[in-house]
Design a protein around this motif. Structure first.
Motif, PDB file in Angstrom:
ATOM      1  N   LEU A 260       0.789  -1.570   0.018  1.00  0.00           N
ATOM      2  CA  LEU A 260       0.360   0.474  -0.086  1.00  0.00           C
ATOM      3  C   LEU A 260       0.750   1.055  -0.385  1.00  0.00           C
ATOM      4  CD1 LEU A 260      -2.596  -0.820   2.508  1.00  0.00           C
ATOM      5  CD2 LEU A 260      -2.541  -1.247   0.138  1.00  0.00           C
ATOM      6  N   ILE A 263       1.988   2.304  -3.408  1.00  0.00           N
ATOM      7  CA  ILE A 263       1.233   3.166  -4.600  1.00  0.00           C
ATOM      8  C   ILE A 263       0.696   4.491  -4.168  1.00  0.00           C
ATOM      9  CG2 ILE A 263      -1.282   3.094  -4.744  1.00  0.00           C
ATOM     10  CD1 ILE A 263      -1.358   0.229  -3.654  1.00  0.00           C
ATOM     11  N   PHE A 305      -0.296   7.347  15.192  1.00  0.00           N
ATOM     12  CA  PHE A 305      -1.926   7.506  14.067  1.00  0.00           C
ATOM     13  C   PHE A 305      -2.080   8.744  13.368  1.00  0.00           C
ATOM     14  CE2 PHE A 305      -2.019   5.684  19.142  1.00  0.00           C
ATOM     15  CZ  PHE A 305      -0.826   5.064  18.402  1.00  0.00           C
ATOM     16  N   TYR A 306      -1.924  10.155  13.230  1.00  0.00           N
ATOM     17  CA  TYR A 306      -1.918  11.220  12.890  1.00  0.00           C
ATOM     18  C   TYR A 306      -1.094  11.175  11.864  1.00  0.00           C
ATOM     19  CZ  TYR A 306      -4.459  13.028  17.251  1.00  0.00           C
ATOM     20  OH  TYR A 306      -5.371  12.909  18.654  1.00  0.00           O
ATOM     21  N   TRP A 308      -1.055   8.371  10.022  1.00  0.00           N
ATOM     22  CA  TRP A 308      -1.708   7.647   8.832  1.00  0.00           C
ATOM     23  C   TRP A 308      -3.186   8.940   8.299  1.00  0.00           C
ATOM     24  CZ3 TRP A 308      -2.155   3.113  12.966  1.00  0.00           C
ATOM     25  CH2 TRP A 308      -1.223   2.298  12.600  1.00  0.00           C
ATOM     26  N   ILE A 309      -3.925  10.167   9.182  1.00  0.00           N
ATOM     27  CA  ILE A 309      -4.769  10.350   9.020  1.00  0.00           C
ATOM     28  C   ILE A 309      -4.142  11.353   7.957  1.00  0.00           C
ATOM     29  CG2 ILE A 309      -6.908  12.318   9.221  1.00  0.00           C
ATOM     30  CD1 ILE A 309      -6.611  10.921  12.596  1.00  0.00           C
ATOM     31  N   GLN A 311      -1.696  10.751   6.414  1.00  0.00           N
ATOM     32  CA  GLN A 311      -1.577   9.957   4.227  1.00  0.00           C
ATOM     33  C   GLN A 311      -3.032  10.120   3.448  1.00  0.00           C
ATOM     34  OE1 GLN A 311      -0.099   6.296   5.368  1.00  0.00           O
ATOM     35  NE2 GLN A 311       0.954   5.971   3.389  1.00  0.00           N
ATOM     36  N   GLY A 312      -3.964   9.549   4.660  1.00  0.00           N
ATOM     37  CA  GLY A 312      -5.258   9.186   3.828  1.00  0.00           C
ATOM     38  C   GLY A 312      -5.392  10.537   3.116  1.00  0.00           C
ATOM     39  N   LEU A 313      -5.800  11.238   4.225  1.00  0.00           N
ATOM     40  CA  LEU A 313      -6.499  12.607   3.391  1.00  0.00           C
ATOM     41  C   LEU A 313      -5.632  13.460   2.084  1.00  0.00           C
ATOM     42  CD1 LEU A 313      -6.875  14.821   6.649  1.00  0.00           C
ATOM     43  CD2 LEU A 313      -8.416  13.238   5.204  1.00  0.00           C
ATOM     44  N   ILE A 315      -3.643  11.430   0.183  1.00  0.00           N
ATOM     45  CA  ILE A 315      -3.967  10.978  -1.352  1.00  0.00           C
ATOM     46  C   ILE A 315      -5.754  11.051  -1.409  1.00  0.00           C
ATOM     47  CG2 ILE A 315      -5.364   8.408  -1.885  1.00  0.00           C
ATOM     48  CD1 ILE A 315      -3.227   6.734   0.211  1.00  0.00           C
ATOM     49  N   ILE A 316      -6.611  11.496  -0.465  1.00  0.00           N
ATOM     50  CA  ILE A 316      -7.985  11.670  -1.255  1.00  0.00           C
ATOM     51  C   ILE A 316      -7.713  13.242  -1.680  1.00  0.00           C
ATOM     52  CG2 ILE A 316     -10.069  12.694  -0.200  1.00  0.00           C
ATOM     53  CD1 ILE A 316      -9.728  10.444   1.516  1.00  0.00           C
ATOM     54  N   VAL A 319      -5.642  12.706  -5.445  1.00  0.00           N
ATOM     55  CA  VAL A 319      -6.032  12.358  -6.631  1.00  0.00           C
ATOM     56  C   VAL A 319      -7.311  12.721  -6.691  1.00  0.00           C
ATOM     57  CG1 VAL A 319      -7.231  10.085  -7.267  1.00  0.00           C
ATOM     58  CG2 VAL A 319      -5.785   9.808  -5.798  1.00  0.00           C
TER      59      VAL A 319
ATOM     60  N   LEU B 124     -16.686   9.897  -2.750  1.00  0.00           N
ATOM     61  CA  LEU B 124     -15.068  10.336  -3.131  1.00  0.00           C
ATOM     62  C   LEU B 124     -15.652  10.035  -4.927  1.00  0.00           C
ATOM     63  CD1 LEU B 124     -13.249   9.941  -0.331  1.00  0.00           C
ATOM     64  CD2 LEU B 124     -13.014  12.464  -1.319  1.00  0.00           C
ATOM     65  N   VAL B 130     -12.816   9.944  -7.862  1.00  0.00           N
ATOM     66  CA  VAL B 130     -11.895   8.480  -7.057  1.00  0.00           C
ATOM     67  C   VAL B 130     -12.388   6.879  -7.834  1.00  0.00           C
ATOM     68  CG1 VAL B 130      -9.806   8.115  -5.416  1.00  0.00           C
ATOM     69  CG2 VAL B 130     -11.158  10.638  -5.116  1.00  0.00           C
ATOM     70  N   LEU B 137      -9.145   3.489   0.553  1.00  0.00           N
ATOM     71  CA  LEU B 137      -7.521   2.884   0.538  1.00  0.00           C
ATOM     72  C   LEU B 137      -7.588   4.221   1.691  1.00  0.00           C
ATOM     73  CD1 LEU B 137      -5.543   1.416   0.603  1.00  0.00           C
ATOM     74  CD2 LEU B 137      -4.658   2.693  -0.913  1.00  0.00           C
ATOM     75  N   ALA B 138      -7.753   5.227   0.665  1.00  0.00           N
ATOM     76  CA  ALA B 138      -7.833   6.396   1.736  1.00  0.00           C
ATOM     77  C   ALA B 138      -8.866   6.763   3.116  1.00  0.00           C
ATOM     78  CB  ALA B 138      -7.493   7.539   0.456  1.00  0.00           C
ATOM     79  N   ILE B 141      -7.186   4.078   6.204  1.00  0.00           N
ATOM     80  CA  ILE B 141      -6.100   4.460   6.462  1.00  0.00           C
ATOM     81  C   ILE B 141      -6.518   5.811   7.726  1.00  0.00           C
ATOM     82  CG2 ILE B 141      -3.349   5.576   6.580  1.00  0.00           C
ATOM     83  CD1 ILE B 141      -3.397   4.349   3.361  1.00  0.00           C
ATOM     84  N   VAL B 142      -7.832   6.375   7.168  1.00  0.00           N
ATOM     85  CA  VAL B 142      -7.903   8.151   8.130  1.00  0.00           C
ATOM     86  C   VAL B 142      -9.008   7.380   9.632  1.00  0.00           C
ATOM     87  CG1 VAL B 142      -9.790   9.797   8.362  1.00  0.00           C
ATOM     88  CG2 VAL B 142      -8.141   9.580   6.312  1.00  0.00           C
ATOM     89  N   GLY B 145      -6.157   5.862  11.445  1.00  0.00           N
ATOM     90  CA  GLY B 145      -5.658   6.785  12.595  1.00  0.00           C
ATOM     91  C   GLY B 145      -6.574   7.020  14.021  1.00  0.00           C
ATOM     92  N   PHE B 148      -7.345   5.280  16.345  1.00  0.00           N
ATOM     93  CA  PHE B 148      -5.956   4.626  17.306  1.00  0.00           C
ATOM     94  C   PHE B 148      -5.657   6.207  18.007  1.00  0.00           C
ATOM     95  CE2 PHE B 148      -3.637   0.546  16.322  1.00  0.00           C
ATOM     96  CZ  PHE B 148      -4.279   0.358  15.602  1.00  0.00           C
ATOM     97  N   ALA B 149      -5.751   6.935  17.477  1.00  0.00           N
ATOM     98  CA  ALA B 149      -5.527   7.941  17.895  1.00  0.00           C
ATOM     99  C   ALA B 149      -6.664   8.197  19.191  1.00  0.00           C
ATOM    100  CB  ALA B 149      -5.914   9.560  16.953  1.00  0.00           C
TER     101      ALA B 149
END
Lengths: 329, 327
Positions: A260, A263, A305-306, A308-309, A311-313, A315-316, A319, B124, B130, B137-138, B141-142, B145, B148-149
């Protein structure tokens, strides 16, 4: 930019450059802008962030991500995806340290053997993708499960060891340049030239951009797919060897998450998942962007943890922004 | 109007078409064959306790597969289901382990949460175009996070004791969670096969452009499918923590892939527009029986992984070639 609008005939080398610039994805300015922005923000927030020492460290640490992302770029350009990268990294790492097992004489044959292994598994991915006509997502997931299972059967924990000095690949520097990253950069340059100027490179774009047209002009889809997945397999195997050089031993979960992670830089760099558009330069910038961002977040003591958040944002946002641009174009 | 829609000749997904029949019986035949082989290979397979175990283990995955099927039908893919499961479980712990009376409220909140996650995925994919792979996937991940936070990485929080009963209890000799799966599956299968919405799902998945030209709001249908998937993932997550008995940040890890594998093995096409709830659930059964066999035969657990990989490739390959011949 001025050079691209000139009309006068130019020498071949200069024409090649113009061709190169014209073929760059339109997303590149965004990525470069983001890199600059990140650098400025980072240097303001953390005093040691902008130092040459730190930047070289970031460069050094980006090697593994660079290897896997480079392979993933080839696959994504054909409209595919390789989710077996993580498992391949683990398997290659275990084979490397397990087979070398502290014996210096074994280094060369094992390294070559592991790279060939990676290429072979990749080629099988490509061949199956072509023959079965199923989405490569499924094929490579299946391959990932097989590789992961086989790795765990081989050993449930760390296995083997490597001789002293094997870490020169990951930690060694020549004239201050980290070896792993230098190799990464060299591979990116070779890949870039290969994709732009070779017949096969153009075929990769053709198969991804318009499979039907590619078929009609006689491009062998099987050959192209086998080669790109083999490239991805070799890069994953190389990453496994690199990680053994860094950690000293291979273990079955070493590569977890790399599929992942590989990507994100590709997508952030403007290569489109549907295939046919993008390139390795964008991916390289994506690798730097991702590594630099992670480094900055570490400097700022932001928890994983943050991260990760974020990283996800990214990508969104990346893209979604690119898609919007394409629609207007 | 609905009769006209039915009369339009198109690639048929219903049980009374010959092709559909062959697909379904082929799958059913394979499932029965597998069960016979399993019974012959090890006598303990048919023991009631083992069968109950099998169904208990299959139920949470089955619930996730229900929603995944809807998303696959509209040419989508939801990689965020496992993250949704775990996050729903963490959300549930926010209520504390007070009394069983709040269980319905917990379910309601978690289903709403799942619907919201699905809505984000759907928006999305449709409004921002998208690719489903990246969007989910995004989101995965969000969510990871955020979860876990909130928990700071620990297995924090407890649930009312009734959850354990939901996850492991029996009713008339059948696992409670399996009964819940059957009820949920019947409901969603009815929606898919009998309602106007169900027909739209197949139309949008079969040919989005034609569906749009025919006046169907394809975006709305797609978003609804992602929302259904979010909801079933939440429900599956709650039943899974009931079974495991522990709220873990990684609850359901691997279910995103298993749910896709099961659905594809059950004949749900990744290219959309083709597949049924029953088929997808048979896919779950095949997967769970194969895993069960590895345990019963005393083989190394790692073989499950290798086997999963081989089945994915072989089953999907066989299925696709068969479809190729039929159409």
């Amino acid at each position: 930019v001025a050079t691209t609008t000139a009309i006068r005939p130019r020498p071949a080398l200069q024409r090649a450059w113009i061709l190169l610039i014209r073929q760059l994805p339109p997303q590149l300015p965004i990525v470069i802008g983001l890199l600059v922005l990140l650098f400025v923000v980072g240097a303001t927030l953390a005093s040691r962030f902008g130092t040459a020492r730190n930047l070289i460290n970031v460069f050094e640490q980006s090697a593994a991500l660079g290897f896997v992302s480079l392979g993933q770029t080839f696959v994504i350009l054909t409209g595919g995806i390789d989710l077996s990268i993580g498992a391949m990294v683990s398997a290659a790492a275990m084979l490397t340290s397990g087979l070398i097992d502290g014996e210096p004489a074994m280094i060369a044959p094992v390294v070559v053997g592991v790279l060939v292994f990676g290429a072979t598994i990749g080629a099988i991915n490509g061949a199956l993708t072509h023959l079965l006509r199923i989405h490569p997502l499924i094929i490579t997931l299946g391959m990932a499960a097989i590789l992961q299972g086989a790795s765990l059967l081989y050993s449930r924990g760390p296995i083997g060891k490597v001789p002293l000095g094997f870490d020169v690949f990951a930690f060694g520097r020549t004239f201050g340049v980290p070896h792993g990253s230098a190799l990464m950069l060299a591979l990116f340059i070779i890949a870039g030239i290969w994709l732009r100027f070779s017949r096969l490179g153009r075929q990769v774009y053709a198969v991804g951009g318009d499979p039907e047209a590619a078929r009609l002009v006689g491009i062998s889809r099987a050959r192209v797919l086998i080669i790109v997945y083999a490239v991805s397999g070799v890069m994953a195997a190389l990453t496994g060897i690199y990680l053994v050089s860094r950690a000293g031993v291979g273990e079955p979960m070493l590569g977890q998450g790399f599929d992942l992670a590989s990507i994100t830089p590709v997508v952030v760099g403007g290569t489109i998942l549907a295939g046919g558009r993008g390139g390795v330069l964008g991916t390289l910038l994506g690798v730097f962007l991702t590594s630099l961002l992670n480094n900055l977040l570490n400097f700022l003591d932001v928890s994983t943890f943050y991260q990760w958040i974020i990283q996800g944002l990214i990508i969104i946002v990346a893209v979604a922004a690119y898609v919007e641009r394409q629609r207007h174009a | 109007m609905s009769n006209e829609t039915l009369a339009v000749p198109r690639r048929d997904t219903r049980s009374f078409s010959l092709a559909g029949l062959a697909d379904r019986w082929g799958l059913l035949g394979f499932t029965i064959l597998l069960l016979i082989v399993a019974a012959l290979a090890t006598p303990s397979f048919l023991r009631p306790s083992n069968l109950q175990n099998l169904l208990t283990q299959a139920a949470p995955l089955g619930m996730v597969v229900l929603g995944q099927t809807f998303v696959l039908l509209v040419r989508g893919l939801d990689l965020s289901v496992a993250s949704t499961m775990a996050t729903a479980a963490v959300v549930a712990t926010a209520f504390g382990a007070t009394s069983d009376a709040i269980i319905p409220a917990i379910f309601a909140v978690c289903i709403l949460f799942g619907l919201a996650v699905g809505a984000v995925n759907g928006l999305l994919v449709t409004k921002r175009r998208v690719s489903p792979f990246l969007a989910t996937l995004a989101v995965m991940i969000v969510l990871q996070g955020a979860r876990f936070a909130y928990t700071k990485g620990s297995n924090s929080g407890a649930l009312p004791p009734g959850f354990r009963e939901l996850g492991t209890g029996m009713i008339l000799g059948l696992p409670i969670n399996f009964v819940a799966l059957v009820v949920l599956a019947l409901g969603l299968a009815a929606v898919l096969q009998l309602s106007a919405f169900g027909r739209r799902v197949y139309l949008v998945g079969g040919n989005p452009r034609a569906a749009t030209l025919g006046g169907i709001d394809a975006d709305r249908v797609t978003i609804a499918c992602y929302m259904i998937c979010g909801a079933t993932a939440s429900i599956g997550g709650l039943f899974l923590v009931g079974y495991v008995g522990l709220v873990d940040n990684w609850t359901g890890r691997g279910y995103e892939l298993d749910s896709i594998v099961a659905a594809v093995m059950g004949g749900v096409a990744l290219t959309g527009g083709r597949g049924t709830i029953l088929g997808a659930l048979l896919g779950v059964l095949i997967l769970v029986v194969l895993f069960n066999l590895v345990i019963l035969l005393g083989l190394p657990v790692e073989l499950q992984l290798i086997m999963k990989g081989v089945i994915i490739i072989v089953a999907a390959g066989l299925y696709v070639t068969r479809i190729g011949r039929l159409s």
